[in-house]
Design a protein around this motif. Sequence first.
Motif, PDB file in Angstrom:
ATOM      1  N   ALA A   1       0.810  -1.216   0.000  1.00 22.14           N
ATOM      2  CA  ALA A   1       0.000   0.000   0.000  1.00 22.14           C
ATOM      3  C   ALA A   1       0.847   1.271   0.000  1.00 22.14           C
ATOM      4  O   ALA A   1       0.503   2.248  -0.662  1.00 22.14           O
ATOM      5  N   LEU A   2       1.963   1.264   0.713  1.00 19.85           N
ATOM      6  CA  LEU A   2       2.762   2.486   0.848  1.00 19.85           C
ATOM      7  C   LEU A   2       4.086   2.478   0.097  1.00 19.85           C
ATOM      8  O   LEU A   2       4.749   3.517   0.016  1.00 19.85           O
ATOM      9  N   GLU A   3       4.496   1.334  -0.437  1.00 16.27           N
ATOM     10  CA  GLU A   3       5.758   1.301  -1.173  1.00 16.27           C
ATOM     11  C   GLU A   3       5.761   0.237  -2.253  1.00 16.27           C
ATOM     12  O   GLU A   3       4.989  -0.712  -2.208  1.00 16.27           O
ATOM     13  N   MET A   4       6.669   0.443  -3.242  1.00 20.75           N
ATOM     14  CA  MET A   4       6.772  -0.438  -4.384  1.00 20.75           C
ATOM     15  C   MET A   4       8.228  -0.505  -4.839  1.00 20.75           C
ATOM     16  O   MET A   4       8.943   0.493  -4.787  1.00 20.75           O
ATOM     17  N   TYR A   5       8.669  -1.698  -5.236  1.00 22.89           N
ATOM     18  CA  TYR A   5       9.997  -1.899  -5.810  1.00 22.89           C
ATOM     19  C   TYR A   5       9.830  -2.638  -7.132  1.00 22.89           C
ATOM     20  O   TYR A   5       9.006  -3.546  -7.243  1.00 22.89           O
ATOM     21  N   GLU A   6      10.658  -2.257  -8.116  1.00 25.08           N
ATOM     22  CA  GLU A   6      10.668  -2.967  -9.389  1.00 25.08           C
ATOM     23  C   GLU A   6      12.011  -2.769 -10.076  1.00 25.08           C
ATOM     24  O   GLU A   6      12.725  -1.804  -9.792  1.00 25.08           O
ATOM     25  N   VAL A   7      12.335  -3.691 -10.973  1.00 22.79           N
ATOM     26  CA  VAL A   7      13.475  -3.509 -11.857  1.00 22.79           C
ATOM     27  C   VAL A   7      12.917  -2.865 -13.122  1.00 22.79           C
ATOM     28  O   VAL A   7      11.951  -3.366 -13.703  1.00 22.79           O
TER      29      VAL A   7
ATOM     30  N   LEU B   1      20.343  -9.586 -12.523  1.00 21.18           N
ATOM     31  CA  LEU B   1      20.122 -11.024 -12.373  1.00 21.18           C
ATOM     32  C   LEU B   1      19.835 -11.394 -10.922  1.00 21.18           C
ATOM     33  O   LEU B   1      18.936 -12.181 -10.639  1.00 21.18           O
ATOM     34  N   GLY B   2      20.592 -10.830 -10.003  1.00 22.70           N
ATOM     35  CA  GLY B   2      20.388 -11.110  -8.581  1.00 22.70           C
ATOM     36  C   GLY B   2      19.007 -10.701  -8.108  1.00 22.70           C
ATOM     37  O   GLY B   2      18.366 -11.405  -7.318  1.00 22.70           O
ATOM     38  N   LEU B   3      18.508  -9.559  -8.595  1.00 22.94           N
ATOM     39  CA  LEU B   3      17.187  -9.083  -8.201  1.00 22.94           C
ATOM     40  C   LEU B   3      16.073  -9.900  -8.858  1.00 22.94           C
ATOM     41  O   LEU B   3      15.103 -10.281  -8.203  1.00 22.94           O
ATOM     42  N   VAL B   4      16.227 -10.168 -10.143  1.00 29.84           N
ATOM     43  CA  VAL B   4      15.196 -10.911 -10.869  1.00 29.84           C
ATOM     44  C   VAL B   4      15.024 -12.318 -10.306  1.00 29.84           C
ATOM     45  O   VAL B   4      13.912 -12.826 -10.200  1.00 29.84           O
ATOM     46  N   PHE B   5      16.140 -12.932  -9.901  1.00 31.57           N
ATOM     47  CA  PHE B   5      16.071 -14.294  -9.360  1.00 31.57           C
ATOM     48  C   PHE B   5      15.927 -14.325  -7.834  1.00 31.57           C
ATOM     49  O   PHE B   5      16.000 -15.382  -7.221  1.00 31.57           O
ATOM     50  N   GLY B   6      15.734 -13.158  -7.226  1.00 36.12           N
ATOM     51  CA  GLY B   6      15.472 -13.088  -5.792  1.00 36.12           C
ATOM     52  C   GLY B   6      16.663 -13.386  -4.908  1.00 36.12           C
ATOM     53  O   GLY B   6      16.503 -13.739  -3.737  1.00 36.12           O
ATOM     54  N   GLU B   7      17.868 -13.240  -5.433  1.00 37.49           N
ATOM     55  CA  GLU B   7      19.073 -13.558  -4.670  1.00 37.49           C
ATOM     56  C   GLU B   7      19.758 -12.324  -4.088  1.00 37.49           C
ATOM     57  O   GLU B   7      20.786 -12.446  -3.434  1.00 37.49           O
ATOM     58  N   GLN B   8      19.214 -11.135  -4.343  1.00 41.27           N
ATOM     59  CA  GLN B   8      19.863  -9.904  -3.899  1.00 41.27           C
ATOM     60  C   GLN B   8      18.858  -9.039  -3.153  1.00 41.27           C
ATOM     61  O   GLN B   8      17.715  -8.887  -3.576  1.00 41.27           O
ATOM     62  N   SER B   9      19.300  -8.448  -2.047  1.00 41.83           N
ATOM     63  CA  SER B   9      18.442  -7.557  -1.256  1.00 41.83           C
ATOM     64  C   SER B   9      18.324  -6.205  -1.952  1.00 41.83           C
ATOM     65  O   SER B   9      19.260  -5.765  -2.620  1.00 41.83           O
TER      66      SER B   9
END
Length: 166
Positions: A30-36, A81-89
Amino acid sequence: MVMSFVEMRRIPSDWLQERLETVKPLKEEALEMYEVAKDKLTGEHYLHYAYLHKQIAAIGPESNGEETFHHLMPLTSDDVLGLVFGEQSYEYPENWSQSFLRNGPDGDYVWFDPSYTDQEAESEEMGVNLQEQLLRFKQSSDRSEEAVRKLLEELDRTLGKDDNGS
């Protein structure tokens, strides 16, 4: 010639809206969003963070008490790649240690360097140390030339100066 956002000092928000496309949503609440996001013209990738700020004391007839802020941090291929595959904060502010774009009230985006906070903490610590040294000197009854010289040498050491003043 298409110019990279990284090479610009100020970027109009409409340029970002035209050029950026979502590659992968990472989190939406509701209050925040993250995307590549990807710049369609240059192929550069960014971590996009947006958050809704609710002002308790909103002033003015146009104010609804809510404002959305956006941050865009350039990403390397490995970061993508790290973000897309969920391996990076990616959470803000813990993982935002390099310069990133952020929007301001006039609609343009400007570069922000978060490393200043480290420098600010160091400067604050140095200021406290200097203040303590001066206080000890004031509380001392010795005002001789040697005591003043010793104080100045201590202050120089605290400031990181050598005998040449540099």
